[in-house]
Design an enzyme around this catalytic site. Structure first.
Site, PDB file in Angstrom:
ATOM      1  N   PHE A   1       0.896  -1.030   0.046  1.00 47.01           N
ATOM      2  CA  PHE A   1       0.075  -0.016   0.097  1.00 47.01           C
ATOM      3  C   PHE A   1       0.846   1.293   0.087  1.00 47.01           C
ATOM      4  O   PHE A   1       0.948   2.154   0.873  1.00 47.01           O
ATOM      5  CB  PHE A   1      -0.946   0.037   1.304  1.00 47.01           C
ATOM      6  CG  PHE A   1      -2.269   0.949   1.012  1.00 47.01           C
ATOM      7  CD1 PHE A   1      -2.424   2.130   1.887  1.00 47.01           C
ATOM      8  CD2 PHE A   1      -3.104   0.795  -0.184  1.00 47.01           C
ATOM      9  CE1 PHE A   1      -3.386   2.756   1.791  1.00 47.01           C
ATOM     10  CE2 PHE A   1      -3.992   1.629  -0.186  1.00 47.01           C
ATOM     11  CZ  PHE A   1      -4.315   2.723   0.715  1.00 47.01           C
TER      12      PHE A   1
ATOM     13  N   VAL B   1       5.881  -2.577 -17.588  1.00 42.98           N
ATOM     14  CA  VAL B   1       6.801  -1.523 -18.695  1.00 42.98           C
ATOM     15  C   VAL B   1       6.090  -0.411 -19.093  1.00 42.98           C
ATOM     16  O   VAL B   1       4.787  -0.274 -19.299  1.00 42.98           O
ATOM     17  CB  VAL B   1       7.188  -2.541 -19.990  1.00 42.98           C
ATOM     18  CG1 VAL B   1       8.088  -1.716 -20.910  1.00 42.98           C
ATOM     19  CG2 VAL B   1       7.965  -3.898 -19.422  1.00 42.98           C
TER      20      VAL B   1
ATOM     21  N   GLU C   1      12.524   3.393  -7.707  1.00 46.94           N
ATOM     22  CA  GLU C   1      12.231   2.159  -6.991  1.00 46.94           C
ATOM     23  C   GLU C   1      12.580   2.503  -5.538  1.00 46.94           C
ATOM     24  O   GLU C   1      13.272   3.599  -5.166  1.00 46.94           O
ATOM     25  CB  GLU C   1      13.313   1.450  -7.556  1.00 46.94           C
ATOM     26  CG  GLU C   1      13.000   1.074  -9.154  1.00 46.94           C
ATOM     27  CD  GLU C   1      11.579   0.324  -9.061  1.00 46.94           C
ATOM     28  OE1 GLU C   1      10.598   0.847  -9.901  1.00 46.94           O
ATOM     29  OE2 GLU C   1      11.381  -0.695  -8.551  1.00 46.94           O
TER      30      GLU C   1
ATOM     31  N   ASP D   1      16.517  -1.742 -13.554  1.00 44.35           N
ATOM     32  CA  ASP D   1      15.115  -1.706 -13.785  1.00 44.35           C
ATOM     33  C   ASP D   1      14.783  -1.819 -15.368  1.00 44.35           C
ATOM     34  O   ASP D   1      13.950  -2.526 -15.847  1.00 44.35           O
ATOM     35  CB  ASP D   1      14.627  -0.326 -13.440  1.00 44.35           C
ATOM     36  CG  ASP D   1      12.923  -0.090 -13.455  1.00 44.35           C
ATOM     37  OD1 ASP D   1      12.430   0.743 -14.474  1.00 44.35           O
ATOM     38  OD2 ASP D   1      12.395  -0.966 -13.089  1.00 44.35           O
TER      39      ASP D   1
ATOM     40  N   LYS E   1      12.824  -4.629 -17.823  1.00 39.84           N
ATOM     41  CA  LYS E   1      11.728  -4.348 -18.697  1.00 39.84           C
ATOM     42  C   LYS E   1      12.128  -4.578 -20.266  1.00 39.84           C
ATOM     43  O   LYS E   1      11.207  -5.204 -20.953  1.00 39.84           O
ATOM     44  CB  LYS E   1      11.690  -2.779 -18.646  1.00 39.84           C
ATOM     45  CG  LYS E   1      11.214  -2.174 -17.561  1.00 39.84           C
ATOM     46  CD  LYS E   1      11.143  -0.943 -17.320  1.00 39.84           C
ATOM     47  CE  LYS E   1      10.392  -0.324 -16.104  1.00 39.84           C
ATOM     48  NZ  LYS E   1      10.583   1.201 -15.814  1.00 39.84           N
TER      49      LYS E   1
END
Ligand SMILES: NC(=O)C1=CN([C@@H]2O[C@H](COP(=O)(O)OP(=O)(O)OC[C@H]3O[C@@H](n4cnc5c(N)ncnc54)[C@H](O)[C@@H]3O)[C@@H](O)[C@H]2O)C=CC1
Ligand SMILES: N[C@@H](CC=O)C(=O)O
Length: 354
Positions: free
Chosen positions: A11, A155, A212, A223, A227
């Site tokens: 959350f 992505v 991130e 990252d 992707k």
């Protein structure tokens, strides 16, 4: 009217934004999309967990400033995250997985997906870990369990490139792609071009909700590497793993280097790419490239992303749009639920309901 029950696992920025959209737009979605959403479970590492089979008020969830373990104050709440318990026990049709991406292990998200499928629940996720590291296994498991698995936001956030390539570009004979696939690093490069220091620019990206949990993944290319693996495997039919992708980021670039490039009519960009050669061999890489200012990707600024698909029938097809952002990424989750709804609801039934 269809109401899907959902559990929010994680959350933070993205799932909180989804809860905000539910609070604001649920009635509109019921009219315009044919379904509404009812939150029946939430789990978060810091806030704890809550299960409420009759539903948890989205306005309350997003308006309340919870302290650490604060979900314990809610009916059905606990100070403990109990993520697997929530996945298994909250009566959700759909588990929304938006915990931290772990580029090395993909956990605990992969375990969350497996537990959801075993419980007969579909999964929508923006977490790159499961999709880059275990997509084949998880897609097969979801199919065997008769549930869905959608991950558009993994992505380019809310910019729909996975389903675009798989559906709208089906038959176009895609042979490769190259693009700016990380919003944080592109934002940082732009801010550094104004003279801001690297650390300050990264801090701004974190405050904006782009980065991130460990922004090293953004600025060192990890990252983007995930992707590139996702897109190569989903779109080029590859079976890449991250260790097969050469990877370098932008942390070595200084404001002076960026200024020097500009003065020479060029601009540094972090580019992720993959291509299949005539023999069928796939090569993929992540690296900072110095593009001429006239290059279509050179003018992509801020947290915007852009990707060019190389195709046999259409030549180059370039798509640009938001690559990061809380609301933008929450939209990707909504688009995944729309995809699940449309797969579950025959066209004739949808048209009759509209
Ligand atoms: N923020 C963005 O623009 C985008 C984010 N994503 C991905 O979406 C996911 C969520 O992103 P954000 O919401 O921005 O991150 P965030 O860091 O704001 O939120 C992640 C939440 O997950 C929770 N969490 C971590 N491990 C957990 C566990 N085991 N059980 C329960 N909760 C746990 C944390 O407490 C945190 O609140 C990440 O995987 C990210 O890579 C993907 C596209 C864009
Ligand atoms: N940190 C990522 C979030 C989206 O994937 C980025 O900045 O692109």
């Amino acid at each position: 009217m269809t109401i899907y029950t959902v559990s929010l696992i994680g959350f933070g920025g993205v799932n909180r934004a989804l809860a905000e959209l539910i609070a604001e737009r649920n009635e509109t979605w019921q009219r315009e999309l044919g379904f509404g959403l009812n939150i029946v479970g939430v789990s978060d590492l810091h806030l704890g967990s809550v299960i409420s089979p009759n539903g948890i008020d989205a306005r309350m969830l997003t308006a309340t400033r919870f302290e650490k373990g604060g979900f314990a104050n809610l009916s059905g709440g606990s100070a403990e995250p109990r993520s697997l318990h929530v996945v298994r026990s909250a009566p959700a049709d759909i588990v929304v997985e938006a915990t931290y991406t772990d580029p090395a292990t993909g956990e605990p998200a992969i375990s969350h997906c497996r537990a959801a499928f075993e419980a007969g629940r579909s999964v929508v996720t923006t977490n790159k870990g499961p999709v880059a590291l275990a997509a084949a296994e998880l897609k097969a498991m979801a199919a065997a369990c008769g549930v869905g698995f959608e991950y558009e936001g993994a992505v380019m956030s809310g910019t729909p490139v996975i389903r675009l390539a798989q559906s709208a570009l089906a038959g176009a004979e895609i042979t490769g792609f190259a693009g700016i696939l990380n919003g944080t690093s592109n934002f940082v490069l732009g801010r550094m071009q104004t003279g801001l220091g690297f650390a300050e620019a990264v801090a701004e990206a974190q405050a904006a909700g782009y980065a991130e949990a460990d922004p090293t993944a953004d600025v060192e290319g990890f990252d983007v590497r995930l992707k590139v693996v996702i897109l190569a495997n989903e779109v080029l039919g590859a079976t890449l793993t991250p260790d097969q992708v050469d990877c370098a980021g932008i942390s070595a670039l200084t404001p002076a280097a960026l200024a020097e490039a500009e003065a020479a009519g060029t601009r540094w960009k972090l580019i992720g790419s993959a291509a299949r050669d005539a023999s069928g061999r796939i090569t993929a890489a992540v690296r900072a490239e110095r593009l001429p200012l006239a290059h279509p990707l050179a003018s992509v600024s801020g947290a915007v992303n852009a990707i060019t698909f190389q195709t046999g029938l259409l030549g180059d097809v370039t798509v640009t749009g938001p690559g990061a952002g809380r609301i933008e990424t929450a939209f990707a989750l909504l688009s995944d639920i729309v995809a699940l709804h449309r797969k579950a609801t025959p066209l004739a039934l949808r048209e009759a309901a509209e």
